[in-house]
Design a protein around this motif. Sequence first.
Motif, mmCIF file in Angstrom:
data_model
loop_
_atom_site.group_PDB
_atom_site.id
_atom_site.type_symbol
_atom_site.label_atom_id
_atom_site.label_comp_id
_atom_site.label_asym_id
_atom_site.label_seq_id
_atom_site.Cartn_x
_atom_site.Cartn_y
_atom_site.Cartn_z
ATOM 1 N N VAL A 105 23.946 -40.581 -5.397
ATOM 2 C CA VAL A 105 25.097 -39.812 -5.863
ATOM 3 C C VAL A 105 26.146 -39.812 -4.755
ATOM 4 O O VAL A 105 25.808 -39.946 -3.569
ATOM 5 N N LEU A 139 17.716 -34.745 -12.072
ATOM 6 C CA LEU A 139 18.808 -35.645 -12.421
ATOM 7 C C LEU A 139 18.464 -36.487 -13.648
ATOM 8 O O LEU A 139 19.335 -36.775 -14.475
ATOM 9 N N LEU A 162 20.043 -44.144 -11.011
ATOM 10 C CA LEU A 162 18.618 -43.809 -10.889
ATOM 11 C C LEU A 162 17.780 -45.069 -11.079
ATOM 12 O O LEU A 162 17.917 -45.775 -12.084
ATOM 13 N N PHE A 200 20.564 -36.629 -17.144
ATOM 14 C CA PHE A 200 20.954 -37.888 -17.792
ATOM 15 C C PHE A 200 20.472 -37.931 -19.234
ATOM 16 O O PHE A 200 21.241 -38.303 -20.139
ATOM 17 N N VAL A 250 24.707 -29.623 -11.008
ATOM 18 C CA VAL A 250 24.724 -30.873 -10.242
ATOM 19 C C VAL A 250 25.838 -30.827 -9.198
ATOM 20 O O VAL A 250 25.656 -31.220 -8.048
ATOM 21 N N VAL A 274 25.240 -31.177 -5.124
ATOM 22 C CA VAL A 274 25.874 -32.199 -4.288
ATOM 23 C C VAL A 274 26.680 -31.551 -3.168
ATOM 24 O O VAL A 274 26.643 -31.986 -2.017
ATOM 25 N N ALA A 288 17.447 -41.842 -6.467
ATOM 26 C CA ALA A 288 18.760 -41.628 -7.082
ATOM 27 C C ALA A 288 19.844 -41.731 -6.017
ATOM 28 O O ALA A 288 19.626 -41.388 -4.845
ATOM 29 N N ASP A 297 29.676 -36.765 -12.270
ATOM 30 C CA ASP A 297 30.082 -37.761 -11.285
ATOM 31 C C ASP A 297 29.070 -38.907 -11.266
ATOM 32 O O ASP A 297 28.001 -38.830 -11.881
ATOM 33 N N ARG A 298 29.404 -39.964 -10.528
ATOM 34 C CA ARG A 298 28.595 -41.176 -10.545
ATOM 35 C C ARG A 298 27.143 -40.878 -10.168
ATOM 36 O O ARG A 298 26.864 -40.122 -9.237
ATOM 37 N N LEU A 299 26.236 -41.509 -10.896
ATOM 38 C CA LEU A 299 24.799 -41.331 -10.683
ATOM 39 C C LEU A 299 24.093 -42.639 -11.006
ATOM 40 O O LEU A 299 24.373 -43.267 -12.025
ATOM 41 N N THR A 340 22.391 -45.123 -15.307
ATOM 42 C CA THR A 340 23.624 -44.927 -14.548
ATOM 43 C C THR A 340 24.615 -44.080 -15.337
ATOM 44 O O THR A 340 24.655 -44.140 -16.569
#
Length: 347
Positions: free
Chosen positions: A218, A239, A210, A243, A87, A91, A216, A206-208, A142
């Motif tokens: 990010v 993603l 959906l 999760f 991930v 990113v 999504a 890190d922050r996610l 999240t």
Amino acid sequence: MAGRGTQEHPHGADRLCEAGDRVYSRAVRRGRVPRRDADPVPCLLELALLHPDPDDMDYLVPTAPQEVMTRLLRGMYEEVSESHRRVGSAVAAFERYAGLGSRVQQPQAAAEGTAIRVLDGLSRIQAAMDEATEACRTEVLTVQPGGIRREHELSEGLHRALALRGRGVRMRDLYTHVARHGQGLLNYLELMGDAVEARTLDEVIDRLILFDRTVAFVPANADRTMALELRHPALVEYLVTVFERLWRLAIPLTAPLPDTGIEGISHRERSIAALLAEGHQDAVIAERLGISVRTCRAHIARLSETLGAASRTQLGVRIAQADLDGPPGISGPVPLSVPDQESRIAR
């Protein structure tokens, strides 16, 4: 490896076939079984759940459930760690490509229709989030990294959460264990009621965010003033998979953290020990666990005192000797169906 299946029995040790379950349970209960009993279930030998009795080769003895659980947990931990790395790489790649593309002026309509949008500025991020919230009908997932959630962070998206709850949307949130100590989060969850289910881990990605498994969000830079809006089905599905794997490993906020099994060492210190064993510096450990560097060093000092280590080098040796250099234990159901008295494993 105890976690992999075979061509004839395509399952792992966490989901034994019915016949394999009966034979393994019998072996655990009796201490061994005749070799012929395992002929219909070669998966037990191939998954290393049974092995020959050195005192009598006509019999097979079981691998202890505790050892099987350790193998499974280590395999799951390695899968999640690899997902973290992938991930992060994805990113970073998107941010680099977005920077290349920003040099070329494109029509606004074309940019809006792409599967990956770069949202530059907090106002544009908030507008995109509001749009996704309005369209959401079933589920929001999240991941919220960092430590204790501040009041303004929780209230920032409260209007969206209340709107989702009003439409019957289910929400699942992942936090670090440190977030458990914030009263603001507890107040937020009490306000949201059954609409939100929260779990925690030692560390998360890190922050996610959906929405309905179709879009999504990010972060796209370190200070989170830019974000990526992802609508490509393959990226979103990936993603979601990340999760769900984290969710399986996480502990419900309503459940206590598991005991480390070592007197004087807390669950957080157990996590710090594992990261120290991987060679990480204090600042990196603090960031990954959502605590301050000062708090991290205080835990390391207590860890050293508990283990009787006079230096960092000696602490590393003591961590290995105490078997603290692997992933922390995870509470949850035992994956092997064996009698209760035989399935109590160390967690």
